[in-house]
Design a protein around this motif. Structure first.
Motif, PDB file in Angstrom:
ATOM      1  N   CYS A 196       0.842  -1.197   0.000  1.00  0.00           N
ATOM      2  CA  CYS A 196       0.000   0.000   0.000  1.00  0.00           C
ATOM      3  C   CYS A 196       0.875   1.244   0.000  1.00  0.00           C
ATOM      4  O   CYS A 196       2.029   1.209   0.394  1.00  0.00           O
ATOM      5  N   GLY A 197       0.265   2.346  -0.412  1.00  0.00           N
ATOM      6  CA  GLY A 197       0.948   3.630  -0.312  1.00  0.00           C
ATOM      7  C   GLY A 197       1.967   3.841  -1.412  1.00  0.00           C
ATOM      8  O   GLY A 197       1.902   3.249  -2.488  1.00  0.00           O
ATOM      9  N   ASP A 198       2.923   4.685  -1.121  1.00  0.00           N
ATOM     10  CA  ASP A 198       3.910   5.104  -2.118  1.00  0.00           C
ATOM     11  C   ASP A 198       5.032   4.080  -2.226  1.00  0.00           C
ATOM     12  O   ASP A 198       5.851   3.933  -1.312  1.00  0.00           O
ATOM     13  N   THR A 199       5.062   3.362  -3.334  1.00  0.00           N
ATOM     14  CA  THR A 199       6.102   2.349  -3.556  1.00  0.00           C
ATOM     15  C   THR A 199       7.141   2.839  -4.564  1.00  0.00           C
ATOM     16  O   THR A 199       7.974   2.060  -5.028  1.00  0.00           O
ATOM     17  N   PHE A 200       7.104   4.130  -4.899  1.00  0.00           N
ATOM     18  CA  PHE A 200       7.993   4.669  -5.931  1.00  0.00           C
ATOM     19  C   PHE A 200       9.466   4.451  -5.584  1.00  0.00           C
ATOM     20  O   PHE A 200      10.253   4.020  -6.422  1.00  0.00           O
ATOM     21  N   THR A 201       9.832   4.737  -4.322  1.00  0.00           N
ATOM     22  CA  THR A 201      11.232   4.586  -3.896  1.00  0.00           C
ATOM     23  C   THR A 201      11.698   3.139  -4.049  1.00  0.00           C
ATOM     24  O   THR A 201      12.798   2.873  -4.554  1.00  0.00           O
ATOM     25  N   THR A 202      10.841   2.212  -3.626  1.00  0.00           N
ATOM     26  CA  THR A 202      11.200   0.792  -3.726  1.00  0.00           C
ATOM     27  C   THR A 202      11.301   0.357  -5.186  1.00  0.00           C
ATOM     28  O   THR A 202      12.199  -0.409  -5.552  1.00  0.00           O
ATOM     29  N   VAL A 206      14.482  -1.215  -7.168  1.00  0.00           N
ATOM     30  CA  VAL A 206      14.472  -2.436  -7.999  1.00  0.00           C
ATOM     31  C   VAL A 206      15.297  -2.206  -9.260  1.00  0.00           C
ATOM     32  O   VAL A 206      16.138  -3.035  -9.635  1.00  0.00           O
ATOM     33  N   TYR A 207      15.062  -1.044  -9.916  1.00  0.00           N
ATOM     34  CA  TYR A 207      15.796  -0.737 -11.147  1.00  0.00           C
ATOM     35  C   TYR A 207      17.286  -0.557 -10.881  1.00  0.00           C
ATOM     36  O   TYR A 207      18.130  -1.037 -11.648  1.00  0.00           O
ATOM     37  N   VAL A 208      17.624   0.121  -9.776  1.00  0.00           N
ATOM     38  CA  VAL A 208      19.034   0.348  -9.448  1.00  0.00           C
ATOM     39  C   VAL A 208      19.749  -0.987  -9.201  1.00  0.00           C
ATOM     40  O   VAL A 208      20.833  -1.237  -9.747  1.00  0.00           O
ATOM     41  N   VAL A 209      19.119  -1.851  -8.382  1.00  0.00           N
ATOM     42  CA  VAL A 209      19.715  -3.165  -8.085  1.00  0.00           C
ATOM     43  C   VAL A 209      19.812  -4.010  -9.352  1.00  0.00           C
ATOM     44  O   VAL A 209      20.825  -4.677  -9.596  1.00  0.00           O
TER      45      VAL A 209
END
Length: 318
Positions: A196-202, A206-209
């Motif tokens: 739920c909520g803001d998952t933008f950072t995660t 994912v893209y960085v990793v």
């Protein structure tokens, strides 16, 4: 996935203590068939990779850096498939497919860690082939046993801290409402769909990793093989060219299968994700590709086939 503008008090909070892995419950009539199919594939993977490890250990002619890394790769494959397939087999036999938060996080962590290690091991194998073909006179000096051990240790260890942090980030997100995970194991995309909520950072993480663990190693392998192929094409002897290509083709095939499915899964836009495609791609890089790896490495490698025949002759005499 929750909308990004919501504030926490508006969420319908439920303290989730477990997920339910839906797996292949949408095809109930195929549960028995899928169990038999995945069990056979799992046994093929185990037996194929154990055979590779045993032959490399006992045959003196295979005590080279190339086979040292292949032995590491085979050991890794056993660990990699054992994170997901046994759980999948159990779930195909029972109605209750619940998995606790801790078990889900643990499965995700080991899956990501072994997946990252596989990317690094394949890169080390490409470097070994690059030195062997592009700098053959320096090969014994460069690829000494100390460097091989250090490279292997680096491959096995480098993914540990990254994925502890990454898995902690994913499971620190709030999960509310549905706990039904429409997948057969705790992979990143389906778990993020339930957050739920803001998952933008995660999602950015994912893209960085994925860039660090998948794209960078893939580009290094690609660069190695551009040099390898250009060197092979300059070899004066047709026999020499054929031998060089045969030692590289099996590794290149495995790289294409593994990295191709991984990049498509983790690097494609979220809008193009679909449950059916995610499951198919996951099956491809968790089960299908590991099944083909021992076959590719054994059948396309003359030295290995010679060692296998010698082993079979010894067994037949006993």
């Amino acid at each position: 996935m929750g909308s990004r503008g919501q504030s926490p008090p508006q969420w319908n909070h439920t303290t989730l203590v477990e997920f339910i892995l839906l797996g292949f419950s949408d095809v109930p009539d195929l549960q028995g068939f899928l169990f038999g199919l995945f069990l056979i594939i799992y046994l093929i993977i185990l037996m194929g990779n154990i055979l590779i490890i045993v032959i490399i250990k006992i045959d003196p002619s295979l005590q080279t850096p190339m086979y040292f890394f292949l032995g590491n790769f085979s050991s890794l494959e056993i660990c990699y498939v054992s994170v997901t397939v046994p759980r999948l087999l159990v779930d195909l036999c029972r109605q209750n497919r619940s998995i606790s938060f801790l078990a889900c996080a643990t499965q995700m962590y080991f899956f990501l860690m072994f997946g990252a290690t596989e990317c690094f091991i394949l890169t080390a194998m490409a470097y070994d082939r690059y030195v062997a073909i592009c700098h053959p006179l320096l090969y014994p000096l460069v690829m000494n046993s100390r460097l091989c051990v250090r490279l292997a240790a680096g491959c096995w260890g480098s993914g540990i801290p990254v994925h502890i942090g990454f898995t902690s980030q994913v499971f620190s997100l709030p999960f509310c409402a549905s706990n039904q995970l429409n997948h057969f194991f705790c992979d990143v995309p389906p778990v993020l769909k339930l957050a739920c909520g803001d998952t933008f950072t995660t999602e950015m993480l994912v893209y960085v990793v994925a860039i660090l663990v998948v794209t960078v190693p893939f580009m290094l392998i690609l660069g190695s093989y551009v040099n390898i192929i250009s060197t092979i094409l300059r070899l004066p002897s047709a026999t020499g060219r054929a031998k060089a290509f045969s030692t590289c083709s099996s590794h290149l095939t495995v790289v294409a299968l593994f990295f191709g499915s991984g990049i498509i899964t983790y690097m494609r836009p979220k809008s193009s994700h679909s449950v059916g495609m995610d499951k198919f791609l996951s099956l491809f890089y968790t089960i299908i590709t590991p099944m083909f790896n021992p076959i590719i490495y054994c059948l396309r490698n003359k030295d290995f086939m010679v060692a296998l025949r010698k082993l079979l002759l010894k067994w037949s005499v006993l």
